[in-house]
Design an enzyme around this catalytic site. Structure first.
Site, PDB file in Angstrom:
ATOM      1  N   ARG A 229     -58.843 -13.038  34.893  1.00  0.00           N
ATOM      2  CA  ARG A 229     -60.278 -12.860  34.728  1.00  0.00           C
ATOM      3  C   ARG A 229     -60.597 -12.804  33.241  1.00  0.00           C
ATOM      4  O   ARG A 229     -59.901 -12.155  32.462  1.00  0.00           O
ATOM      5  CB  ARG A 229     -60.765 -11.577  35.420  1.00  0.00           C
ATOM      6  N   GLU A 258     -68.882 -17.329  31.330  1.00  0.00           N
ATOM      7  CA  GLU A 258     -68.550 -18.585  31.995  1.00  0.00           C
ATOM      8  C   GLU A 258     -69.816 -19.324  32.415  1.00  0.00           C
ATOM      9  O   GLU A 258     -70.868 -18.718  32.642  1.00  0.00           O
ATOM     10  CB  GLU A 258     -67.655 -18.335  33.209  1.00  0.00           C
ATOM     11  N   HIS A 283     -62.081 -22.330  34.907  1.00  0.00           N
ATOM     12  CA  HIS A 283     -61.809 -21.405  36.013  1.00  0.00           C
ATOM     13  C   HIS A 283     -61.432 -22.179  37.278  1.00  0.00           C
ATOM     14  O   HIS A 283     -61.984 -21.960  38.361  1.00  0.00           O
ATOM     15  CB  HIS A 283     -63.015 -20.509  36.279  1.00  0.00           C
TER      16      HIS A 283
END
Length: 308
Positions: A229, A258, A283
């Site tokens: 994360r 993000e 991601h």
């Protein structure tokens, strides 16, 4: 008949399996939060992936809710404390995308150590620089893994055969040494590792864990990987460590901020995107065509064993 509401993009395998167990399933991946709040009172189950946050407002609108199924590994988009206080059971599927994360992390490491991105870009721009793209070998290196759950174990397994020593630290596990990694203390991690890879969840304890003070403890320059994360890591601290030579290269599948425009507005973005020793992916470490299916299959098996 108990009802399940799917509010994100899950592989059809989950819906088909749930219907086979006798559930009525409404698959509405494009539904907005406001609409969910209006209808969730009629459902015993809620299935999510990453975009939907199960917060206090959502849980208050779901008096019949018995379980939340998270299609993926991290539970940081669920208010776990409130859900558990209400007796709502939580299931996730880290087994479904662990292989994807292990392979992606290894891919980032090999790319960083061998300057794949830099070399490819230079050749496309008419530059032939062998010396400037000389790389490092994994053979003989020590790889440190923080967090030895499904993801950390998958990465360790992928390293087998490269002639590396793998050591792992996990605050919540003991006696987990296996054929792929040896249990280690954090002191051993910072003393011996040449590569550091994070495989821990985002919690109050781990948020911004990797900062300048944390990185100063490492005795030798390292390659740094994060496929866990983004908020675990202070990005500016990583950039500073690269510039000082403490980090030889960073592979980041996740970031503090993000998606765009949020990422583009971050004060570290320009330095990050222009740094030749940083490799970025959006991601997708655990998001393959294969894991899309496997995650739903794992969730379905866990749903079958759930007592509700």
């Amino acid at each position: 008949m108990k009802k399940i509401l799917i509010v994100d993009d899950l592989h059809p395998a989950f819906k088909l399996a749930a219907e086979g167990m006798g559930f009525e399933v409404d698959d509405l991946p494009l539904i907005k939060k406001a609409e969910v709040l209006e209808i969730l009172k009629d459902y015993e189950g809620l299935a999510i992936r990453t975009k939907f946050r199960v917060d206090a407002e959502v849980l208050a609108a779901a008096p019949k809710l018995k379980f939340v199924a998270r299609a993926g590994a991290g539970m940081d988009n669920i208010d776990v404390d409130i859900a558990e206080a209400k007796g709502i059971k939580l299931i996730n599927a880290p087994e479904g995308n662990a292989d994807a994360v292990g392979e992606h992390t290894l891919g980032m490491l090999l790319s960083l150590m061998n300057n794949f991105r830099k070399a490819d870009t230079e050749i496309r721009n008419g530059i032939w620089d062998r010396e400037g793209n000389r790389g490092y070998e994994l053979m003989g290196k020590t790889v440190g893994i923080i967090g030895y759950g499904h993801m950390g174990q998958a990465f360790a397994k992928r390293l087998a055969g490269f002639g590396v020593k793998v050591i792992a630290y996990d605050k919540y596990k003991t006696r987990f040494t296996d054929d792929y990694a040896s249990e280690a203390s954090m002191e051993e991690i910072v003393k011996y590792c040449d590569v550091l890879s994070l495989h821990i969840p985002l919690t109050r304890e781990t948020k911004q864990m990797v900062d300048e003070e944390y990185l100063r403890h490492f005795r030798r320059p390292i390659f740094f990987l994060n496929a866990a994360r983004g908020e675990i890591v202070n990005t500016k601290a990583v950039l500073n460590a690269i510039n000082s030579g403490q980090i030889l290269g960073a592979g980041l599948d996740v970031l503090e901020k993000e998606k765009f425009p949020t990422l583009g507005e971050a004060d570290f973005y320009e330095a990050l995107k222009n740094h030749p020793k940083v490799l970025l992916t959006p991601h997708v470490g655990g998001w393959t065509f294969d894991s899309y299916r496997k995650i739903s299959e794992v969730l379905a098996r866990k749903l079958k064993n759930l007592e509700i």
